[in-house]
Design an enzyme around this catalytic site. Structure first.
Site, PDB file in Angstrom:
ATOM      1  N   ASP A  92      36.867  25.093  43.318  1.00 42.69           N
ATOM      2  CA  ASP A  92      37.084  23.668  43.616  1.00 42.69           C
ATOM      3  C   ASP A  92      38.225  23.545  44.635  1.00 42.69           C
ATOM      4  OD1 ASP A  92      39.768  23.229  42.341  1.00 42.69           O
ATOM      5  OD2 ASP A  92      38.697  23.757  40.508  1.00 42.69           O
ATOM      6  N   HIS A 106      37.725  33.800  45.479  1.00 41.22           N
ATOM      7  CA  HIS A 106      36.329  33.795  45.025  1.00 41.22           C
ATOM      8  C   HIS A 106      35.468  32.800  45.800  1.00 41.22           C
ATOM      9  CE1 HIS A 106      37.380  35.675  40.821  1.00 41.22           C
ATOM     10  NE2 HIS A 106      37.437  36.539  41.807  1.00 41.22           N
ATOM     11  N   CYS A 117      24.180  36.042  59.433  1.00 35.96           N
ATOM     12  CA  CYS A 117      25.166  36.298  60.499  1.00 35.96           C
ATOM     13  C   CYS A 117      26.603  36.022  60.070  1.00 35.96           C
ATOM     14  CB  CYS A 117      24.816  35.492  61.750  1.00 35.96           C
ATOM     15  SG  CYS A 117      25.203  33.731  61.635  1.00 35.96           S
ATOM     16  N   LEU A 199      47.055  28.233  28.148  1.00 30.42           N
ATOM     17  CA  LEU A 199      46.889  27.439  26.928  1.00 30.42           C
ATOM     18  C   LEU A 199      47.233  28.256  25.690  1.00 30.42           C
ATOM     19  CD1 LEU A 199      45.888  24.669  25.941  1.00 30.42           C
ATOM     20  CD2 LEU A 199      43.590  25.633  25.836  1.00 30.42           C
ATOM     21  N   ALA A 216      48.338  23.076  30.927  1.00 32.13           N
ATOM     22  CA  ALA A 216      48.888  23.241  32.279  1.00 32.13           C
ATOM     23  C   ALA A 216      49.558  21.970  32.801  1.00 32.13           C
ATOM     24  CB  ALA A 216      47.772  23.681  33.235  1.00 32.13           C
TER      25      ALA A 216
HETATM   26  P1  OAD Z   1      38.282  31.732  32.160  1.00 35.70           P
HETATM   27  O1  OAD Z   1      37.326  30.690  31.683  1.00 35.70           O
HETATM   28  O2  OAD Z   1      37.929  33.155  31.909  1.00 35.70           O
HETATM   29  O3  OAD Z   1      39.721  31.509  31.525  1.00 35.70           O
HETATM   30  C1  OAD Z   1      40.364  30.249  31.583  1.00 35.70           C
HETATM   31  C2  OAD Z   1      41.721  30.373  30.899  1.00 35.70           C
HETATM   32  O4  OAD Z   1      42.361  29.101  30.997  1.00 35.70           O
HETATM   33  C3  OAD Z   1      41.653  30.727  29.410  1.00 35.70           C
HETATM   34  O5  OAD Z   1      42.576  31.779  29.139  1.00 35.70           O
HETATM   35  C4  OAD Z   1      42.063  29.429  28.700  1.00 35.70           C
HETATM   36  O6  OAD Z   1      42.809  29.669  27.528  1.00 35.70           O
HETATM   37  C5  OAD Z   1      42.950  28.778  29.767  1.00 35.70           C
HETATM   38  N1  OAD Z   1      43.010  27.306  29.677  1.00 35.70           N
HETATM   39  C6  OAD Z   1      42.029  26.441  29.313  1.00 35.70           C
HETATM   40  N2  OAD Z   1      42.459  25.176  29.374  1.00 35.70           N
HETATM   41  C7  OAD Z   1      43.737  25.223  29.806  1.00 35.70           C
HETATM   42  C8  OAD Z   1      44.733  24.235  30.081  1.00 35.70           C
HETATM   43  N3  OAD Z   1      44.497  22.940  29.922  1.00 35.70           N
HETATM   44  N4  OAD Z   1      45.947  24.662  30.494  1.00 35.70           N
HETATM   45  C9  OAD Z   1      46.204  25.976  30.658  1.00 35.70           C
HETATM   46  N5  OAD Z   1      45.314  26.950  30.424  1.00 35.70           N
HETATM   47  C10 OAD Z   1      44.090  26.589  30.014  1.00 35.70           C
HETATM   48  O7  OAD Z   1      38.503  31.446  33.724  1.00 35.70           O
HETATM   49  P2  OAD Z   1      39.121  32.414  34.853  1.00 35.70           P
HETATM   50  O8  OAD Z   1      40.139  33.324  34.273  1.00 35.70           O
HETATM   51  O9  OAD Z   1      39.503  31.556  35.993  1.00 35.70           O
HETATM   52  O10 OAD Z   1      34.487  34.266  38.862  1.00 35.70           O
HETATM   53  O11 OAD Z   1      37.835  33.243  35.239  1.00 35.70           O
HETATM   54  C11 OAD Z   1      37.947  34.212  36.258  1.00 35.70           C
HETATM   55  C12 OAD Z   1      36.644  34.338  37.007  1.00 35.70           C
HETATM   56  O12 OAD Z   1      35.575  34.582  36.078  1.00 35.70           O
HETATM   57  C13 OAD Z   1      36.205  33.082  37.726  1.00 35.70           C
HETATM   58  O13 OAD Z   1      36.809  32.913  38.991  1.00 35.70           O
HETATM   59  C14 OAD Z   1      34.723  33.279  37.859  1.00 35.70           C
HETATM   60  C15 OAD Z   1      34.432  33.785  36.462  1.00 35.70           C
HETATM   61  O14 OAD Z   1      33.298  34.550  36.307  1.00 35.70           O
HETATM   62  C16 OAD Z   1      33.317  34.288  39.512  1.00 35.70           C
HETATM   63  O15 OAD Z   1      32.410  33.499  39.285  1.00 35.70           O
HETATM   64  C17 OAD Z   1      33.223  35.368  40.531  1.00 35.70           C
END
Ligand code: OAD
Length: 230
Positions: A92, A106, A117, A199, A216
Site C-alpha cells: 500500500d 515487495h 520488457c 502488537l 502501532a
Molecule cells: P504478517 O501478517 O506476517 O505479520 C503482521 C504482524 O503485525 C504480526 O506480528 C502482528 O502481530 C502485527 N500486528 C497486527 N496488528 C498490529 C497493530 N495494530 N500494531 C502493531 N503490530 C500489529 O505480515 P508481514 O510480516 O508484513 O509478502 O508479512 C511479510 C510478508 O509476508 C508480506 O510482505 C507478504 C507476506 O506474504 C509477499 O506477499 C511477498
C-alpha cells in the site's frame, strides 16, 4: 558520524487503517492460497484470479487512510538530526500519503509491470490480463508485486544502509519472510541497537535488544517522541 536509523515495516503498521495483515486468523493467507495468488506460477495458471486479488487489494488501499504510526514515522524522518531510512514490505502507499519517503521491497499496488520488457507505469484502478504495455505493446501486464520465488527490490541499497545503521527497528512484521526477516541479524552484526515494535512478541523477539508491544498507532508515536526528545 551521524546516527542512522533503519526502519522495516510490515502489515501490522497498516492494520489500524483497515488493511488486513497476512498471518492473523482473519488475514489474507487464511482465505487465499499463496501459491495461487502470490507466485509467478499462480499468475501463469490463472491471471484473472491474480488480477482480481490485487485489484481488490488496490481498491482497499485507496480507501484507507494513513494512521498515526505512518504519520509519526514521517515526522521522525523530517525532524531527526541524522538519517532515517524506511523500507517497507507493504504494497500500500500509506507511508507516502502519511508524508514519508520509503522503499517498497515487495513492490507496490499502484505500479504496473510489463513481464516482457520490465517497463513500469502507474497502475490503473483495475488491471486485466489483456492490458498492453505502453512501451512494447505486449499483453503481459502484471501487478508490480514481488511474489514468492522472486527477488525483492532494492536489496543492494538496503544492505548498504544496514551496514552503517546505529539503530534498527522492525515495526508490525511477524519476521517470517526472508530476506526481510534477516535484516535484524545484519544490523546486529554491525553493532546496531535493535528494537521490535509489534502488537505481540514474535518468534524472532530474541534477536532484539528491546521490545515495545502494543498497537502501532500508540507505540510508534510514543517511540518517535522518545527519539526526538519531545
Ligand atoms: P504478517 O501478517 O506476517 O505479520 C503482521 C504482524 O503485525 C504480526 O506480528 C502482528 O502481530 C502485527 N500486528 C497486527 N496488528 C498490529 C497493530 N495494530 N500494531 C502493531 N503490530 C500489529 O505480515 P508481514 O510480516 O508484513 O509478502 O508479512 C511479510 C510478508 O509476508 C508480506 O510482505 C507478504 C507476506 O506474504 C509477499 O506477499 C511477498
Amino acid at each position: 558520524m551521524q546516527d542512522t536509523i533503519v526502519i522495516l515495516t510490515g502489515a501490522g503498521i497498516s492494520a489500524e487503517s483497515g488493511i488486513a495483515t497476512f498471518r492473523a486468523s482473519d488475514g489474507l493467507w487464511e482465505n487465499h492460497r499463496i501459491e495461487d495468488v502470490a507466485t509467478p506460477e499462480g499468475f501463469a495458471a490463472n491471471p484473472d484470479l491474480v488480477h482480481d486479488f490485487y485489484n481488490a487489494r488496490r481498491a482497499k488501499a485507496q480507501d484507507a487512510q494513513p494512521n498515526a504510526a505512518h504519520i509519526a514515522l514521517a515526522r521522525l524522518q523530517s525532524e531527526f538530526a541524522g538519517d532515517v531510512y524506511i523500507v517497507t514490505q507493504n504494497v500500500d502507499d500509506l507511508h507516502e500519503r502519511g508524508g514519508a519517503k520509503v522503499v517498497h521491497m515487495h513492490g507496490a499496488l499502484n505500479s504496473a509491470l510489463c513481464a516482457a520488457c520490465q517497463t513500469r507505469w502507474d497502475a490503473p484502478n483495475v488491471m486485466h490480463k489483456t492490458d498492453t504495455c505502453p512501451n512494447c505493446g505486449t499483453a503481459a501486464t502484471r501487478p508490480d508485486i514481488v511474489w514468492f520465488g522472486e527477488m525483492p527490490y532494492f536489496m543492494d541499497e538496503i544492505a548498504d544502509r544496514l551496514v552503517g545503521c546505529t539503530t534498527f527497528v522492525a515495526i508490525g512484521t511477524s519476521g517470517q519472510v526472508y530476506p526481510a526477516a534477516g535484516f535484524v541479524q545484519e544490523a546486529r552484526n554491525c553493532g546496531a541497537e535493535t528494537i521490535e515494535i509489534n502488537l505481540e512478541p514474535t518468534g524472532s523477539q530474541y534477536m532484539f535488544d528491546r521490545q515495545i508491544t502494543g498497537k502501532a498507532t500508540q507505540t510508534v508515536p510514543a517511540w518517535v517522541d522518545e527519539v526526538l526528545g519531545a
